[in-house]
Scaffold this active site. Structure first.
Site, PDB file in Angstrom:
ATOM      1  N   HIS A 173     -11.677  -8.125   5.021  1.00  0.00           N
ATOM      2  CA  HIS A 173     -10.366  -8.094   4.490  1.00  0.00           C
ATOM      3  C   HIS A 173      -9.197  -7.054   5.094  1.00  0.00           C
ATOM      4  CE1 HIS A 173     -11.977  -9.444   0.491  1.00  0.00           C
ATOM      5  NE2 HIS A 173     -13.062  -9.310   1.105  1.00  0.00           N
ATOM      6  N   ASP A 386      -1.160  -4.652   7.526  1.00  0.00           N
ATOM      7  CA  ASP A 386      -1.996  -5.168   6.418  1.00  0.00           C
ATOM      8  C   ASP A 386      -2.646  -6.526   6.808  1.00  0.00           C
ATOM      9  OD1 ASP A 386      -2.848  -4.713   3.789  1.00  0.00           O
ATOM     10  OD2 ASP A 386      -0.837  -4.012   3.075  1.00  0.00           O
TER      11      ASP A 386
HETATM   12  C1  GDG Z   1      -7.440  -4.877   1.107  1.00  0.00           C
HETATM   13  C2  GDG Z   1      -6.476  -4.926   2.420  1.00  0.00           C
HETATM   14  C3  GDG Z   1      -6.031  -7.382   1.433  1.00  0.00           C
HETATM   15  C4  GDG Z   1      -2.823  -1.465  -7.179  1.00  0.00           C
HETATM   16  N1  GDG Z   1      -2.459  -0.541  -8.004  1.00  0.00           N
HETATM   17  C5  GDG Z   1      -2.709  -0.824  -9.231  1.00  0.00           C
HETATM   18  C6  GDG Z   1      -3.387  -2.052  -9.137  1.00  0.00           C
HETATM   19  N2  GDG Z   1      -3.534  -2.482  -8.064  1.00  0.00           N
HETATM   20  C7  GDG Z   1      -4.315  -3.584  -7.409  1.00  0.00           C
HETATM   21  C8  GDG Z   1      -3.107  -4.740  -7.028  1.00  0.00           C
HETATM   22  C9  GDG Z   1      -3.557  -5.451  -6.106  1.00  0.00           C
HETATM   23  C10 GDG Z   1      -4.557  -4.415  -5.199  1.00  0.00           C
HETATM   24  O1  GDG Z   1      -4.930  -3.406  -6.251  1.00  0.00           O
HETATM   25  C11 GDG Z   1      -4.078  -3.973  -3.806  1.00  0.00           C
HETATM   26  O2  GDG Z   1      -4.503  -4.953  -2.928  1.00  0.00           O
HETATM   27  P1  GDG Z   1      -3.703  -5.225  -1.487  1.00  0.00           P
HETATM   28  O3  GDG Z   1      -3.793  -6.320  -1.081  1.00  0.00           O
HETATM   29  O4  GDG Z   1      -2.252  -4.833  -1.647  1.00  0.00           O
HETATM   30  O5  GDG Z   1      -4.269  -3.657  -0.686  1.00  0.00           O
HETATM   31  P2  GDG Z   1      -5.722  -2.979  -0.390  1.00  0.00           P
HETATM   32  O6  GDG Z   1      -6.168  -2.377  -1.438  1.00  0.00           O
HETATM   33  O7  GDG Z   1      -5.327  -1.985   0.852  1.00  0.00           O
HETATM   34  O8  GDG Z   1      -6.619  -4.292  -0.143  1.00  0.00           O
HETATM   35  C12 GDG Z   1      -5.600  -5.929   2.090  1.00  0.00           C
HETATM   36  C13 GDG Z   1      -6.948  -6.872   0.324  1.00  0.00           C
HETATM   37  O9  GDG Z   1      -8.059  -6.122   0.971  1.00  0.00           O
HETATM   38  C14 GDG Z   1      -7.650  -8.191  -0.203  1.00  0.00           C
HETATM   39  O10 GDG Z   1      -8.427  -8.824   0.975  1.00  0.00           O
HETATM   40  O11 GDG Z   1      -4.799  -8.040   0.895  1.00  0.00           O
HETATM   41  O12 GDG Z   1      -4.444  -6.264   3.393  1.00  0.00           O
HETATM   42  O13 GDG Z   1      -6.125  -3.722   2.946  1.00  0.00           O
HETATM   43  O14 GDG Z   1      -4.434  -6.558  -6.440  1.00  0.00           O
HETATM   44  O15 GDG Z   1      -2.941  -5.348  -8.308  1.00  0.00           O
HETATM   45  N3  GDG Z   1      -4.032  -2.551 -10.264  1.00  0.00           N
HETATM   46  C15 GDG Z   1      -3.954  -1.879 -11.356  1.00  0.00           C
HETATM   47  N4  GDG Z   1      -3.073  -0.698 -11.565  1.00  0.00           N
HETATM   48  C16 GDG Z   1      -2.785  -0.151 -10.460  1.00  0.00           C
HETATM   49  O16 GDG Z   1      -2.136   0.826 -10.345  1.00  0.00           O
HETATM   50  N5  GDG Z   1      -4.230  -2.464 -12.377  1.00  0.00           N
END
Ligand code: GDG
Length: 477
Positions: A173, A386
């Site tokens: 990921h 990212d």
């Molecule tokens: C890793 C990789 C890759 C965030 N704040 C809240 C909340 N979230 C949810 C978002 C989103 C997720 O968390 C964050 O996803 P990201 O992709 O931006 O980042 P990472 O956590 O670092 O994820 C990344 C991912 O894995 C998938 O493969 O894209 O590059 O680093 O879904 O919605 N959800 C809620 N409240 C929050 O305050 N409900």
């Protein structure tokens, strides 16, 4: 969706989407966790039946009856949870140490943040073995095993060592680093070999795949890259054959978009807009992490306000930060740095009735998250590196009025899908971030609408179900 034939889907990830919490009366209950992997995998397991193997947030020595809690939680689901037993000391070394103070910074190309400690690597190997045994306990002949992310690279090797013959795949990921960065790791050969215990190894982008193939070519003496067919490259060694592919992860577009239209979300969206009395909202939502580029974003915003006094009182940066890994020194330092910057900007530029940055440090509900996406004129998604970044995709899915602009870092995996329609910036280049925010603020509605529609169509077509299908098709083919 792809057919799994007779077998079930066995997923393993470091964390389960549920976590054990203490109640006021001294008992325990399960809470829910968020994150990119969890957002993506929950709807997938709900569609297939199967088992999710992972850590539920409790330590071995706490002696909590976690299995019973998990069984109850799984009653209404189409899948079941299986937790792994880990001691506090081992978890610290495996998770905090090797996974997040070594692999995470190394794979994000920030090796100056790496702690290369043998004791942590040993704990990583041990915990990966524990995961392998938990999987073996549950395994049936035709099950397909899908291991997720950098915490569990070794699990596949342990499964094979124990004679498991099932089809096995791994998805990373986070980004895969260039050869020179990868080579800084003292255990590079073991880690590269462990990745080659899977039948399929999947990455978010072509760049990650290319970096991985270079590592294989350079470190695995007998490996031959046997060519690429339908985007899947085959690696052959004397003893084994592996597929390597690119599968950009996504979201459940329809669910996000439908929920964003709900009455509840519409009401909160209006309340947010009213509360800011006409100021244009620039939104940043990130887990607390140095890879997300939050201080750099705040500094660019500070410079924007400093150089453009007319923008003051007209815009507001809403920076929502989700707590993460605070027990790691670099993360607590980062939190202090961010909070100092927010304080400095607010102290310097605030006026009667206007505060330039609204900052929060807690999780939002899905409803609130969607309302912030809808209420914002601009989303600033500017990570320094990212794997993909799902916030960018969610922002588009929720932007039902098609009046938002996405400003996106050239170093996020999602850039390859949105490069023609998002406004792409180099997050290290403050001037380019400033001029791009100004461009976004004055963009014609028609231009915004067209760009947003294109990005929405892209996420709708390549949603999380497409992602799973593509991955399983490659694994089975
Ligand atoms: C890793 C990789 C890759 C965030 N704040 C809240 C909340 N979230 C949810 C978002 C989103 C997720 O968390 C964050 O996803 P990201 O992709 O931006 O980042 P990472 O956590 O670092 O994820 C990344 C991912 O894995 C998938 O493969 O894209 O590059 O680093 O879904 O919605 N959800 C809620 N409240 C929050 O305050 N409900």
């Amino acid at each position: 969706m792809q057919d799994l034939k007779k077998g079930r889907l066995i997923i393993a990830s470091n964390r389960l989407p549920v976590v054990v919490k203490k109640t006021i009366d001294g008992g325990y209950k399960l809470g829910h966790t968020s994150g990119g992997l969890i957002t993506a995998m929950k709807p997938v397991l709900q569609k297939y039946s199967g088992i999710w193997v992972g850590w539920a947030g409790n330590y071995l020595e706490e002696n909590i009856a976690v299995d019973e809690l998990l069984r109850k939680e799984g009653e209404d689901l189409n899948y079941k949870y299986r937790s792994v037993d880990i001691s506090l000391k081992d978890y610290e070394l495996y998770y905090k140490g090797f996974s997040n103070e070594m692999l995470w910074p190394l794979f994000h190309n920030m090796s100056a943040y790496c702690k290369f400690e043998l004791i942590s690597y040993k704990a990583y190997q041990k915990i990966n073995r524990i995961f392998a045994h938990a999987i073996i306990d549950e395994l049936m002949e035709d099950d397909f095993i899908w291991i997720h992310d950098y915490h569990l690279i070794n699990t596949g090797k342990d499964l094979r060592k124990n004679g498991v013959k099932n089809k096995m795949a791994f998805f990373l990921h986070i980004p895969f680093p260039p050869l020179e960065t990868f080579n800084r790791m003292p255990w590079r050969l073991n880690v590269a070999k462990a990745l080659l215990s899977y039948d399929l190894i999947g990455f978010h982008t072509e760049l990650d795949k290319k970096n991985f193939l270079e590592v294989v070519k350079s470190l695995i003496g007998d490996a031959v890259i046997d060519g690429t067919e339908l985007d899947i490259t085959t690696v052959i060694t004397k003893k084994s054959k592996h597929k390597v592919g690119v599968f950009p992860i996504s979201i459940d577009y329809d669910k996000f978009s439908t929920q964003a239209r709900s009455e509840e979300v519409s009401k909160i969206t209006n309340d947010i807009k009213k509360g800011y009395s006409g100021q244009k909202i620039i939104l940043g939502i990130d887990r607390l992490d140095y890879s997300k580029g939050i201080p750099q974003r705040l500094k660019a915003y500070r410079a924007l306000l400093s150089k453009n006094p007319k923008l003051r009182t007209k815009i507001k940066l809403v920076q929502i930060m989700v707590p993460s890994r605070e027990d790691i020194e670099k993360y607590s330092e980062l939190k202090s740095e961010i909070e100092e910057l927010v304080g400095e900007i607010n102290g310097k530029f605030s006026q009667l009735g206007w505060i330039p940055v609204q900052y929060s440090y807690h999780s939002l509900s899905r409803t609130e998250l969607l309302a912030y996406y809808r209420a914002s004129e601009i989303a600033l998604v500017t990570p320094l590196k990212d794997g993909m970044n799902l916030i960018a995709k969610e922002y588009c899915a929720a932007n039902i009025d098609k009046d938002g602009v996405l400003i996106l870092s050239e170093f996020a995996g999602v850039k390859y899908q949105f490069k023609d329609d998002a406004l792409i910036v180099n997050p290290y280049d403050e001037e380019s971030v400033i001029s791009t925010i100004k461009k976004a603020l004055s963009m014609e509605p028609q231009d915004k609408q067209q760009r947003m529609e294109n990005m929405q169509n892209n996420v709708k077509k390549f949603d999380v179900y497409w992602w799973v299908d593509a991955f399983l098709k490659a694994a089975k083919g």
